[in-house]
Design an enzyme around this catalytic site. Structure first.
Site, PDB file in Angstrom:
ATOM      1  CG  HIS A  46      69.590 -87.470  49.765  1.00 25.14           C
ATOM      2  ND1 HIS A  46      70.052 -87.731  48.056  1.00 25.14           N
ATOM      3  CD2 HIS A  46      70.566 -86.905  50.451  1.00 25.14           C
ATOM      4  CE1 HIS A  46      71.431 -87.911  48.085  1.00 25.14           C
ATOM      5  NE2 HIS A  46      71.784 -87.194  49.667  1.00 25.14           N
ATOM      6  NE  ARG A  71      71.337 -82.625  52.375  1.00 28.80           N
ATOM      7  CZ  ARG A  71      71.484 -83.889  52.347  1.00 28.80           C
ATOM      8  NH1 ARG A  71      72.748 -84.173  52.682  1.00 28.80           N
ATOM      9  NH2 ARG A  71      70.833 -84.801  52.450  1.00 28.80           N
ATOM     10  CD  GLU A 151      78.297 -85.790  52.307  1.00 36.08           C
ATOM     11  OE1 GLU A 151      76.841 -86.274  52.453  1.00 36.08           O
ATOM     12  OE2 GLU A 151      77.486 -84.949  51.103  1.00 36.08           O
ATOM     13  CG  ASP A 177      77.221 -89.619  50.880  1.00 34.32           C
ATOM     14  OD1 ASP A 177      76.550 -90.348  50.068  1.00 34.32           O
ATOM     15  OD2 ASP A 177      76.299 -89.105  51.026  1.00 34.32           O
TER      16      ASP A 177
HETATM   17  C1  3PY Z   1      74.657 -88.712  54.770  1.00 34.91           C
HETATM   18  O1  3PY Z   1      74.538 -88.320  56.070  1.00 34.91           O
HETATM   19  O2  3PY Z   1      75.715 -88.516  54.590  1.00 34.91           O
HETATM   20  C2  3PY Z   1      74.054 -87.009  54.927  1.00 34.91           C
HETATM   21  O3  3PY Z   1      73.706 -86.157  53.848  1.00 34.91           O
HETATM   22  C3  3PY Z   1      73.101 -86.715  55.849  1.00 34.91           C
HETATM   23  O4  3PY Z   1      72.013 -85.784  55.800  1.00 34.91           O
HETATM   24 MG    MG Z   2      75.545 -87.410  52.309  1.00 35.76          MG
END
Ligand code: 3PY
Ligand code: MG
Length: 256
Positions: A46, A71, A151, A177
């Site tokens: 992101h 990441r 996630e 997420d």
């Molecule tokens: C999330 O909380 O979805 C993340 O990817 C944290 O960076």
């Molecule tokens: Mg995420």
């Protein structure tokens, strides 16, 4: 900076807090490292990073005495291999939803016999001050870390199989997420009951498989609470947030 120190610390049971950088600035990432985080993540999913800045930031973080973590963008397994070659010592891959995703991640990030990582860690070896390639080859699978992000609802359903995948070192929870999906796209509430239950389920799956439990936290208070709940790789805040929070009291005073 000692080579592979993050893996050594986490594998021996320590808890590690990791800074988080999205702004695309190597100098900001270095500053986050120098303020005392022992690991700093470069967020290519992101964040605003281009590849040249990632390479510079990895070196800057390493020379500031912290472990560089990357990441990678969604479904970009080649980026995992490339970041390791550039000296990252831990890789976070978003949305690992199945055992098959986990195996693809391991294939990119671990050398044979565990995976299929292609040889070429030129910058990584230079940062570590190494000239003996076979030493790096022998130590890299243990010394670098694969963090599979859990996630999504698919990942929750498959979490035990993902955790059990050989070569996956850690489960890393994306609570935002999880909140998005578990609320049916209505909330960003990481403390909602269903999110907290998912967090505990993922922590328990990591523990059962003997893997490192990790999570992203918005601030130090939440990070300390997660450490008490057994999480050990804990990412905290973001560079943008640190700047805004640092500015807020000054702006309040200036505006009276
Ligand atoms: C999330 O909380 O979805 C993340 O990817 C944290 O960076
Ligand atoms: Mg995420």
């Amino acid at each position: 900076m000692t080579a592979f120190s993050l893996a050594r610390r986490l594998r021996t049971g320590e808890t590690v807090y990791c800074g988080w950088c999205a702004l695309g600035s190597p100098i900001v990432a270095e500053t986050v490292a120098r303020e005392g985080f022992s690991a700093v993540n470069i967020d290519q999913q992101h964040g605003l990073w281009d590849f040249a800045a990632v390479v510079t930031a990895i070196g800057a973080i390493y020379h500031a005495g912290a472990t560089p973590v990357v990441r990678v963008p969604l479904a970009d397994f080649a980026a995992a291999s490339r970041a390791l070659d550039c000296g990252a010592e831990a890789i976070i891959v978003p949305m690992i939803n199945s055992e098959s995703d986990a195996r693809t991640f391991v294939a990119a990030a671990k050398y044979p016999p565990l995976g299929e990582r292609s040889w070429g860690p030129n910058r990584a070896m230079a940062l570590q001050g190494r000239s003996n390639a076979v030493d790096y080859l022998r130590e890299a699978n243990e010394g670098t870390l694969t963090l599979a992000m859990i996630e999504t609802t698919a990942a929750l359903a498959n979490v035990d199989a993902i955790a059990a995948t050989p070569g996956i070192d850690a489960l890393f929870i994306g609570p935002y997420d999880l909140s998005t999906v578990l609320s049916g796209g209505k909330a960003q509430d990481v403390q909602a009951g269903e999110v907290e239950r998912a967090i505990d389920q993922i922590g328990a799956a990591a523990k059962k498989a003997g893997k490192i439990p990790g999570i992203y936290c918005r601030d130090a208070e939440r990070a300390l609470a997660m450490a008490k709940r057994g999480f050990r790789f804990i990412a905290v805040g973001s560079d943008l947030g640190f700047i805004r929070e640092g500015l807020a009291p000054h702006m309040k005073s200036l505006k009276g």
